[in-house]
Design a protein around this motif. Structure first.
Motif, PDB file in Angstrom:
ATOM      1  N   ALA A  92     -85.677 -39.076 -67.063  1.00 36.64           N
ATOM      2  CA  ALA A  92     -86.331 -40.173 -66.340  1.00 36.64           C
ATOM      3  C   ALA A  92     -86.910 -39.696 -65.022  1.00 36.64           C
ATOM      4  O   ALA A  92     -88.044 -40.046 -64.666  1.00 36.64           O
ATOM      5  CB  ALA A  92     -85.339 -41.317 -66.111  1.00 36.64           C
ATOM      6  N   VAL A  93     -86.170 -38.882 -64.295  1.00 35.40           N
ATOM      7  CA  VAL A  93     -86.656 -38.371 -63.005  1.00 35.40           C
ATOM      8  C   VAL A  93     -87.867 -37.464 -63.217  1.00 35.40           C
ATOM      9  O   VAL A  93     -88.891 -37.595 -62.530  1.00 35.40           O
ATOM     10  CB  VAL A  93     -85.531 -37.636 -62.247  1.00 35.40           C
ATOM     11  N   LEU A  94     -87.776 -36.548 -64.173  1.00 31.24           N
ATOM     12  CA  LEU A  94     -88.894 -35.641 -64.446  1.00 31.24           C
ATOM     13  C   LEU A  94     -90.142 -36.414 -64.858  1.00 31.24           C
ATOM     14  O   LEU A  94     -91.250 -36.139 -64.379  1.00 31.24           O
ATOM     15  CB  LEU A  94     -88.507 -34.644 -65.539  1.00 31.24           C
ATOM     16  N   TYR A  95     -89.963 -37.393 -65.717  1.00 31.42           N
ATOM     17  CA  TYR A  95     -91.118 -38.168 -66.174  1.00 31.42           C
ATOM     18  C   TYR A  95     -91.673 -39.041 -65.047  1.00 31.42           C
ATOM     19  O   TYR A  95     -92.890 -39.214 -64.936  1.00 31.42           O
ATOM     20  CB  TYR A  95     -90.774 -39.007 -67.410  1.00 31.42           C
ATOM     21  N   ALA A  96     -90.796 -39.560 -64.202  1.00 35.74           N
ATOM     22  CA  ALA A  96     -91.260 -40.364 -63.063  1.00 35.74           C
ATOM     23  C   ALA A  96     -92.096 -39.526 -62.102  1.00 35.74           C
ATOM     24  O   ALA A  96     -93.112 -40.004 -61.576  1.00 35.74           O
ATOM     25  CB  ALA A  96     -90.063 -40.984 -62.333  1.00 35.74           C
ATOM     26  N   VAL A  97     -91.697 -38.288 -61.873  1.00 40.11           N
ATOM     27  CA  VAL A  97     -92.488 -37.400 -61.006  1.00 40.11           C
ATOM     28  C   VAL A  97     -93.862 -37.172 -61.635  1.00 40.11           C
ATOM     29  O   VAL A  97     -94.896 -37.217 -60.958  1.00 40.11           O
ATOM     30  CB  VAL A  97     -91.749 -36.068 -60.747  1.00 40.11           C
ATOM     31  N   GLN A  98     -93.887 -36.962 -62.949  1.00 39.74           N
ATOM     32  CA  GLN A  98     -95.154 -36.810 -63.660  1.00 39.74           C
ATOM     33  C   GLN A  98     -96.019 -38.044 -63.495  1.00 39.74           C
ATOM     34  O   GLN A  98     -97.229 -37.937 -63.263  1.00 39.74           O
ATOM     35  CB  GLN A  98     -94.875 -36.517 -65.139  1.00 39.74           C
ATOM     36  N   LEU A  99     -95.415 -39.222 -63.605  1.00 39.20           N
ATOM     37  CA  LEU A  99     -96.185 -40.457 -63.421  1.00 39.20           C
ATOM     38  C   LEU A  99     -96.760 -40.547 -62.007  1.00 39.20           C
ATOM     39  O   LEU A  99     -97.910 -40.973 -61.819  1.00 39.20           O
ATOM     40  CB  LEU A  99     -95.314 -41.684 -63.700  1.00 39.20           C
ATOM     41  N   GLY A 100     -95.957 -40.151 -61.016  1.00 36.92           N
ATOM     42  CA  GLY A 100     -96.437 -40.147 -59.638  1.00 36.92           C
ATOM     43  C   GLY A 100     -97.658 -39.257 -59.477  1.00 36.92           C
ATOM     44  O   GLY A 100     -98.654 -39.652 -58.843  1.00 36.92           O
ATOM     45  N   ILE A 101     -97.608 -38.073 -60.039  1.00 38.13           N
ATOM     46  CA  ILE A 101     -98.752 -37.151 -59.974  1.00 38.13           C
ATOM     47  C   ILE A 101     -99.950 -37.748 -60.695  1.00 38.13           C
ATOM     48  O   ILE A 101    -101.078 -37.719 -60.189  1.00 38.13           O
ATOM     49  CB  ILE A 101     -98.369 -35.781 -60.584  1.00 38.13           C
ATOM     50  N   THR A 102     -99.698 -38.298 -61.867  1.00 45.79           N
ATOM     51  CA  THR A 102    -100.797 -38.888 -62.643  1.00 45.79           C
ATOM     52  C   THR A 102    -101.498 -39.982 -61.857  1.00 45.79           C
ATOM     53  O   THR A 102    -102.734 -39.993 -61.752  1.00 45.79           O
ATOM     54  CB  THR A 102    -100.269 -39.447 -63.978  1.00 45.79           C
ATOM     55  N   PHE A 103    -100.719 -40.912 -61.287  1.00 49.67           N
ATOM     56  CA  PHE A 103    -101.332 -42.061 -60.620  1.00 49.67           C
ATOM     57  C   PHE A 103    -101.857 -41.740 -59.219  1.00 49.67           C
ATOM     58  O   PHE A 103    -102.757 -42.429 -58.736  1.00 49.67           O
ATOM     59  CB  PHE A 103    -100.366 -43.245 -60.601  1.00 49.67           C
ATOM     60  N   ARG A 104    -101.323 -40.707 -58.588  1.00 47.91           N
ATOM     61  CA  ARG A 104    -101.809 -40.343 -57.245  1.00 47.91           C
ATOM     62  C   ARG A 104    -102.938 -39.325 -57.277  1.00 47.91           C
ATOM     63  O   ARG A 104    -103.745 -39.274 -56.358  1.00 47.91           O
ATOM     64  CB  ARG A 104    -100.668 -39.791 -56.404  1.00 47.91           C
ATOM     65  N   ILE A 105    -102.992 -38.503 -58.338  1.00 44.20           N
ATOM     66  CA  ILE A 105    -103.981 -37.418 -58.349  1.00 44.20           C
ATOM     67  C   ILE A 105    -104.929 -37.524 -59.539  1.00 44.20           C
ATOM     68  O   ILE A 105    -106.147 -37.647 -59.365  1.00 44.20           O
ATOM     69  CB  ILE A 105    -103.281 -36.041 -58.318  1.00 44.20           C
ATOM     70  N   ASN A 106    -104.407 -37.431 -60.755  1.00 42.01           N
ATOM     71  CA  ASN A 106    -105.278 -37.347 -61.930  1.00 42.01           C
ATOM     72  C   ASN A 106    -106.068 -38.620 -62.201  1.00 42.01           C
ATOM     73  O   ASN A 106    -107.268 -38.552 -62.487  1.00 42.01           O
ATOM     74  CB  ASN A 106    -104.476 -36.927 -63.166  1.00 42.01           C
ATOM     75  N   VAL A 107    -105.439 -39.779 -62.110  1.00 38.81           N
ATOM     76  CA  VAL A 107    -106.167 -41.025 -62.364  1.00 38.81           C
ATOM     77  C   VAL A 107    -107.281 -41.251 -61.338  1.00 38.81           C
ATOM     78  O   VAL A 107    -108.407 -41.583 -61.728  1.00 38.81           O
ATOM     79  CB  VAL A 107    -105.210 -42.237 -62.462  1.00 38.81           C
ATOM     80  N   PRO A 108    -107.034 -41.065 -60.023  1.00 41.16           N
ATOM     81  CA  PRO A 108    -108.155 -41.203 -59.093  1.00 41.16           C
ATOM     82  C   PRO A 108    -109.302 -40.220 -59.374  1.00 41.16           C
ATOM     83  O   PRO A 108    -110.479 -40.582 -59.228  1.00 41.16           O
ATOM     84  CB  PRO A 108    -107.519 -40.938 -57.725  1.00 41.16           C
ATOM     85  N   LEU A 109    -108.975 -39.012 -59.807  1.00 41.03           N
ATOM     86  CA  LEU A 109    -110.030 -38.063 -60.184  1.00 41.03           C
ATOM     87  C   LEU A 109    -110.791 -38.568 -61.410  1.00 41.03           C
ATOM     88  O   LEU A 109    -112.029 -38.508 -61.456  1.00 41.03           O
ATOM     89  CB  LEU A 109    -109.441 -36.680 -60.460  1.00 41.03           C
ATOM     90  N   ASN A 110    -110.058 -39.088 -62.402  1.00 45.17           N
ATOM     91  CA  ASN A 110    -110.699 -39.659 -63.589  1.00 45.17           C
ATOM     92  C   ASN A 110    -111.600 -40.827 -63.212  1.00 45.17           C
ATOM     93  O   ASN A 110    -112.738 -40.936 -63.688  1.00 45.17           O
ATOM     94  CB  ASN A 110    -109.646 -40.149 -64.591  1.00 45.17           C
ATOM     95  N   ASP A 111    -111.088 -41.711 -62.365  1.00 44.07           N
ATOM     96  CA  ASP A 111    -111.865 -42.883 -61.947  1.00 44.07           C
ATOM     97  C   ASP A 111    -113.128 -42.482 -61.197  1.00 44.07           C
ATOM     98  O   ASP A 111    -114.188 -43.070 -61.396  1.00 44.07           O
ATOM     99  CB  ASP A 111    -111.009 -43.811 -61.084  1.00 44.07           C
ATOM    100  N   ALA A 112    -113.010 -41.480 -60.347  1.00 46.55           N
ATOM    101  CA  ALA A 112    -114.182 -41.007 -59.594  1.00 46.55           C
ATOM    102  C   ALA A 112    -115.226 -40.435 -60.542  1.00 46.55           C
ATOM    103  O   ALA A 112    -116.436 -40.645 -60.354  1.00 46.55           O
ATOM    104  CB  ALA A 112    -113.759 -39.966 -58.561  1.00 46.55           C
ATOM    105  N   LEU A 113    -114.771 -39.730 -61.555  1.00 47.42           N
ATOM    106  CA  LEU A 113    -115.698 -39.146 -62.530  1.00 47.42           C
ATOM    107  C   LEU A 113    -116.468 -40.231 -63.266  1.00 47.42           C
ATOM    108  O   LEU A 113    -117.676 -40.118 -63.461  1.00 47.42           O
ATOM    109  CB  LEU A 113    -114.903 -38.286 -63.520  1.00 47.42           C
ATOM    110  N   VAL A 114    -115.782 -41.291 -63.644  1.00 46.94           N
ATOM    111  CA  VAL A 114    -116.446 -42.409 -64.322  1.00 46.94           C
ATOM    112  C   VAL A 114    -117.368 -43.145 -63.346  1.00 46.94           C
ATOM    113  O   VAL A 114    -118.492 -43.508 -63.683  1.00 46.94           O
ATOM    114  CB  VAL A 114    -115.407 -43.364 -64.958  1.00 46.94           C
ATOM    115  N   ALA A 115    -116.912 -43.330 -62.102  1.00 46.00           N
ATOM    116  CA  ALA A 115    -117.702 -44.059 -61.102  1.00 46.00           C
ATOM    117  C   ALA A 115    -118.978 -43.318 -60.707  1.00 46.00           C
ATOM    118  O   ALA A 115    -119.929 -43.944 -60.235  1.00 46.00           O
ATOM    119  CB  ALA A 115    -116.848 -44.326 -59.861  1.00 46.00           C
ATOM    120  N   ASP A 116    -118.984 -42.011 -60.902  1.00 42.36           N
ATOM    121  CA  ASP A 116    -120.185 -41.243 -60.554  1.00 42.36           C
ATOM    122  C   ASP A 116    -121.372 -41.570 -61.448  1.00 42.36           C
ATOM    123  O   ASP A 116    -122.488 -41.151 -61.168  1.00 42.36           O
ATOM    124  CB  ASP A 116    -119.891 -39.732 -60.602  1.00 42.36           C
TER     125      ASP A 116
END
Length: 166
Positions: A92-116
């Motif tokens: 649970a802790v390992l997966y939660a850290v992954q979720l934090g990275i996903t929502f703080r880093i990867n998703v904003p990058l994905n959203d920016a790519l689509v918004a471009d």
């Protein structure tokens, strides 16, 4: 008693399955998708990643990506004692850290790519790619290892669970 054991083991198995699928997805991006796209031109790269980021939001992805944490937390609630609990907590802790990275880093990058916007209409997609690729790939490596470690932890929990059966 058998029904309770079945439910406890069932949710633990679902947690392992969903986490394994999520780990496999991130791993596939690490070893194939991003390496393949690295050799494409900027417009192809931006187009492909933009389409992937739009199309990945579906029920099958939700089962693995969201289900991994949900099933792990349910399994934790059902297996609150014994040797399985620490394996499940680790997952649970390992997966939660992954979720934090996903929502703080990867998703904003994905959203920016689509918004471009539409890559076909971009005069120069190179700056869009540069702002996305290296950072996204770097953090996807981290997500991959975190998910793999969470998956291995859940395999450990399943092994302990199996040893504890009457």
């Amino acid at each position: 008693m058998t029904d309770v054991l079945t439910v406890r083991g069932g949710f633990l198995a679902l947690a392992a399955l969903a986490t394994g699928l999520a780990a496999g997805l991130f791993y596939t991006f690490d070893v194939a998708v991003m390496r393949g796209l690295a050799s494409t031109d900027d417009r192809t790269f931006v187009t492909a990643m933009r389409e992937i980021n739009i199309k990945i939001l579906n029920g099958l992805f939700a089962f693995s990506f969201g289900g991994a944490m949900a099933f792990t937390l349910i399994a934790l609630g059902l297996n609150r004692s014994g040797p399985t609990v620490w394996w499940i907590v680790a997952a649970a802790v390992l997966y939660a850290v992954q979720l934090g990275i996903t929502f703080r880093i990867n998703v904003p990058l994905n959203d920016a790519l689509v918004a471009d916007g539409d890559p076909a209409k971009m005069t120069d997609p190179h700056p869009v790619r540069v702002a996305f690729e290296a950072k996204w790939v770097r953090w996807n490596h981290v997500r991959t290892w975190l998910c793999l470690a969470a998956f291995v932890s859940l395999i450990g929990a399943l092994a302990e669970y199996g040893r504890s059966l009457p």
